[in-house]
Design a protein around this motif. Structure first.
Motif, mmCIF file in Angstrom:
data_model
loop_
_atom_site.group_PDB
_atom_site.id
_atom_site.type_symbol
_atom_site.label_atom_id
_atom_site.label_comp_id
_atom_site.label_asym_id
_atom_site.label_seq_id
_atom_site.Cartn_x
_atom_site.Cartn_y
_atom_site.Cartn_z
ATOM 1 N N MET A 11 -2.184 1.124 -1.684
ATOM 2 C CA MET A 11 -1.649 2.472 -1.810
ATOM 3 C C MET A 11 -0.303 2.600 -1.104
ATOM 4 O O MET A 11 0.598 3.307 -1.573
ATOM 5 N N SER A 12 -0.156 1.910 0.023
ATOM 6 C CA SER A 12 1.103 1.973 0.770
ATOM 7 C C SER A 12 2.247 1.406 -0.051
ATOM 8 O O SER A 12 3.334 2.007 -0.143
ATOM 9 N N PHE A 13 2.028 0.256 -0.671
ATOM 10 C CA PHE A 13 3.111 -0.376 -1.422
ATOM 11 C C PHE A 13 3.341 0.300 -2.779
ATOM 12 O O PHE A 13 4.466 0.322 -3.276
ATOM 13 N N ILE A 14 2.287 0.884 -3.356
ATOM 14 C CA ILE A 14 2.489 1.674 -4.571
ATOM 15 C C ILE A 14 3.327 2.912 -4.248
ATOM 16 O O ILE A 14 4.267 3.272 -4.972
ATOM 17 N N GLY A 15 3.007 3.559 -3.127
ATOM 18 C CA GLY A 15 3.795 4.709 -2.697
ATOM 19 C C GLY A 15 5.231 4.331 -2.397
ATOM 20 O O GLY A 15 6.158 5.081 -2.706
ATOM 21 N N ALA A 16 5.412 3.141 -1.805
ATOM 22 C CA ALA A 16 6.768 2.677 -1.506
ATOM 23 C C ALA A 16 7.569 2.468 -2.779
ATOM 24 O O ALA A 16 8.745 2.844 -2.868
ATOM 25 N N PHE A 17 6.938 1.871 -3.781
ATOM 26 C CA PHE A 17 7.648 1.638 -5.041
ATOM 27 C C PHE A 17 7.976 2.968 -5.725
ATOM 28 O O PHE A 17 9.050 3.131 -6.320
ATOM 29 N N ALA A 18 7.052 3.941 -5.609
ATOM 30 C CA ALA A 18 7.309 5.255 -6.214
ATOM 31 C C ALA A 18 8.475 5.963 -5.534
ATOM 32 O O ALA A 18 9.185 6.750 -6.171
ATOM 33 N N GLY A 43 -0.247 15.017 -2.111
ATOM 34 C CA GLY A 43 -0.176 14.796 -0.671
ATOM 35 C C GLY A 43 -0.997 13.608 -0.208
ATOM 36 O O GLY A 43 -0.644 12.939 0.762
ATOM 37 N N LEU A 44 -2.101 13.338 -0.896
ATOM 38 C CA LEU A 44 -2.955 12.200 -0.531
ATOM 39 C C LEU A 44 -2.278 10.863 -0.803
ATOM 40 O O LEU A 44 -2.607 9.860 -0.168
ATOM 41 N N LEU A 45 -1.352 10.822 -1.753
ATOM 42 C CA LEU A 45 -0.710 9.567 -2.142
ATOM 43 C C LEU A 45 0.480 9.292 -1.240
ATOM 44 O O LEU A 45 1.423 10.083 -1.203
ATOM 45 N N PRO A 46 0.468 8.181 -0.506
ATOM 46 C CA PRO A 46 1.581 7.884 0.406
ATOM 47 C C PRO A 46 2.906 7.770 -0.340
ATOM 48 O O PRO A 46 2.998 7.132 -1.387
ATOM 49 N N GLY A 47 3.919 8.425 0.213
ATOM 50 C CA GLY A 47 5.261 8.257 -0.316
ATOM 51 C C GLY A 47 5.727 9.326 -1.273
ATOM 52 O O GLY A 47 6.929 9.525 -1.424
ATOM 53 N N LEU A 48 4.797 10.032 -1.934
ATOM 54 C CA LEU A 48 5.249 11.022 -2.905
ATOM 55 C C LEU A 48 5.827 12.252 -2.198
ATOM 56 O O LEU A 48 7.005 12.543 -2.308
#
Length: 502
Positions: free
Chosen positions: A395-402, A32-37
């Protein structure tokens, strides 16, 4: 009932199930802490890990990931205005503002307490009312679902702020953006401009990360950056006054969330918006909403968790997923050779009641984990912003890629961030836009189904008592704030000449 509860307790408190319940809620909090997952992605990713488990143990762990992610997503929404899940978007409105005022620890604590209260009350309702409520939910057809969506849309007035026209405009823009891609029930592509990436539409979470996280960073950079919060440890703890103010909103949010979560497809996101909209109407502190009010944290967070638990009613009792995450969990049932439905409670009492009782244990673990750590998490805001902002963007763009496993989703986040920046700069409310995006696909699907059911006559929504009641509530929810504003304006104009004369 007593025998089933005893069987459930024996199953839930076995050492193996307790261990995997703890692991599930811990992993859920991190996810939940990781954006996008989000919870659905987390459950889907970790489902293969549980294939060698006993079915009840696997489902206890996967369910723990589900409600654990609700807690984690709330933490990122409050601290860095980055929704970890769609259901925690509303929390950025007041939770992040409390953090900006040095009350981050209090906001996190209120969030954890409201979540726990909602979880316990909704689980009691889930255990005692699952059967009757599931049968009642069968009365909801396309027309009744359309009325629910219109009721949710009526809350736009509550989110519009002082300028209703801007709020309605942003809601319309959100609905328009949600219509990108292939039309529901048809094969027609809309607003794709020949791009195959747009055929499935714009990912909701990607747009939200852009608007709230990237948009906020750009907005703060333009303002020159603010000094990190230097609140003392006592300032990070929740006060008795804040607890009192959050008590009634938590109960109201629980009721709204439970009622909404029972309906298949409505989900926790809509529940949190409706709960926030109700608080904007009934709270004594409504003028403080959006500026860091405890009510704006407690109500949507309680609704979010109550809806997540209530979504198990149609999932277990009817075999109909109540949300995106329970749809993934429904697949887990099938993988383990289980068939959710009315007979599940009779054929697999150990599994059903063990799973339900594990919810109590899991939420207690989450409260014990998160409440003491609230001030610790809040210390993140003491990091100098030149270091914090790059971390948020990363973190935002890592979450977006995920999310999409491609660079196109990262581009969506980037352009949504620019949109969010201009919305903040020119004071366009973000909440109606988000609500429009949430309700757009649901509203379209309900409109098509209702139109087909009534041969083009949408007024059939008034033919059933449930639909008529919900439509009346929607009309009242939309008209009451407007009428109240007009009456207040007229009274103020009548007072002005008297004051000038005196």
């Amino acid at each position: 009932m007593i025998e089933n509860l005893q069987l459930g307790i024996e199953t839930a408190v076995s050492p193996e199930n307790l261990l995997w319940c703890f692991i599930g809620v811990l992993l859920g909090t991190i996810i939940g802490l990781l954006p996008g997952l989000g919870s659905a992605t987390g459950v889907a990713i970790l489902l293969p890990v549980t294939l060698t488990f006993e079915p009840v143990t696997a489902l206890i762990m996967l369910a723990g990931i589900y409600y654990g992610s609700q807690y984690g997503a709330s933490t990122s929404s409050i601290l860095i205005s980055t929704p970890g899940d769609s259901s925690s978007v509303v929390l950025t409105l007041d939770g992040y503002q409390m953090a900006r005022k040095g009350r981050a620890g209090a906001a996190l604590a209120l969030s954890a307490i409201a979540s726990f209260v909602a979880a316990i009350l909704s689980l009691i309702g889930l255990i005692t009312l699952a059967g009757p409520i599931a049968r009642f939910a069968l009365n909801f057809g396309p027309a009744e679902n359309l009325a629910v969506m219109l009721l949710g849309l009526a809350t736009i007035v509550s989110f519009a702020g002082s300028n209703v026209l801007r709020g309605v405009t942003m809601a319309a823009a959100g609905i328009l953006v949600s219509l990108v891609g292939v039309a529901s029930g048809f094969s027609t592509a809309r607003f794709t401009f020949g791009s195959a990436n747009l055929l499935s539409g714009l990912d909701f979470i990607a747009v939200m990360i852009g608007i709230f996280a990237v948009g906020e960073v750009l907005h703060q950079i333009r303002r020159g950056g603010e000094r990190p919060i230097r609140a003392g440890f006592r300032d990070l703890l929740v006060t008795k006054a804040e607890l009192r103010r959050a008590a009634a909103p938590s109960l109201r949010g629980t009721g709204v969330g439970f009622a909404t979560g029972v309906l298949p497809g409505a989900g926790a996101t809509l529940a949190s918006f409706i709960a926030y909209g109700i608080e904007k109407q009934v709270s004594r502190f409504r003028t403080q909403m959006g500026k860091g009010a405890p009510e704006g944290v407690a109500a949507p967070e309680a609704a979010n968790n109550a809806a997540a638990n209530a979504s198990f009613i149609p999932t277990l009792a009817l075999g109909i997923p109540g949300s995106g995450t329970t749809a993934v969990l429904l697949g887990a049932f099938v993988i383990f050779g289980l068939q959710p439905g009315p007979l599940l409670f009779e054929q697999e009492p150990r599994l059903v009641w063990g799973l339900l009782l594990s919810f109590f244990i899991g939420n207690l673990i989450l409260l014990v984990l998160n409440l003491p750590l609230a001030p610790v998490f809040a210390q993140l805001l003491r990091i100098p912003y030149p270091y914090l902002y790059p971390f948020v963007l990363m973190m935002s763009f890592i979450g977006a890629f995920a999310l999409g496993n491609n660079t196109f989703t990262m581009a969506v986040v980037f352009f949504a961030g620019i949109l969010g920046y201009f919305m903040k700069r020119y004071d366009f409310p973000a909440a109606p836009f988000v609500l429009g995006m949430v309700l757009g696909p649901l509203l379209e699907r309900s409109l098509i189904q209702t139109s087909a059911l009534g041969d083009g006559n949408l007024l059939i929504v008034f033919e059933s008592p449930i639909g008529a009641i919900l439509m009346s509530a929607a009309i009242l929810a939309f008209a009451y704030p407007l009428a109240s504003g007009i009456i207040r304006g007229a009274r103020n104009r009548r007072k002005e000449p008297q004051e000038v004369g005196s």
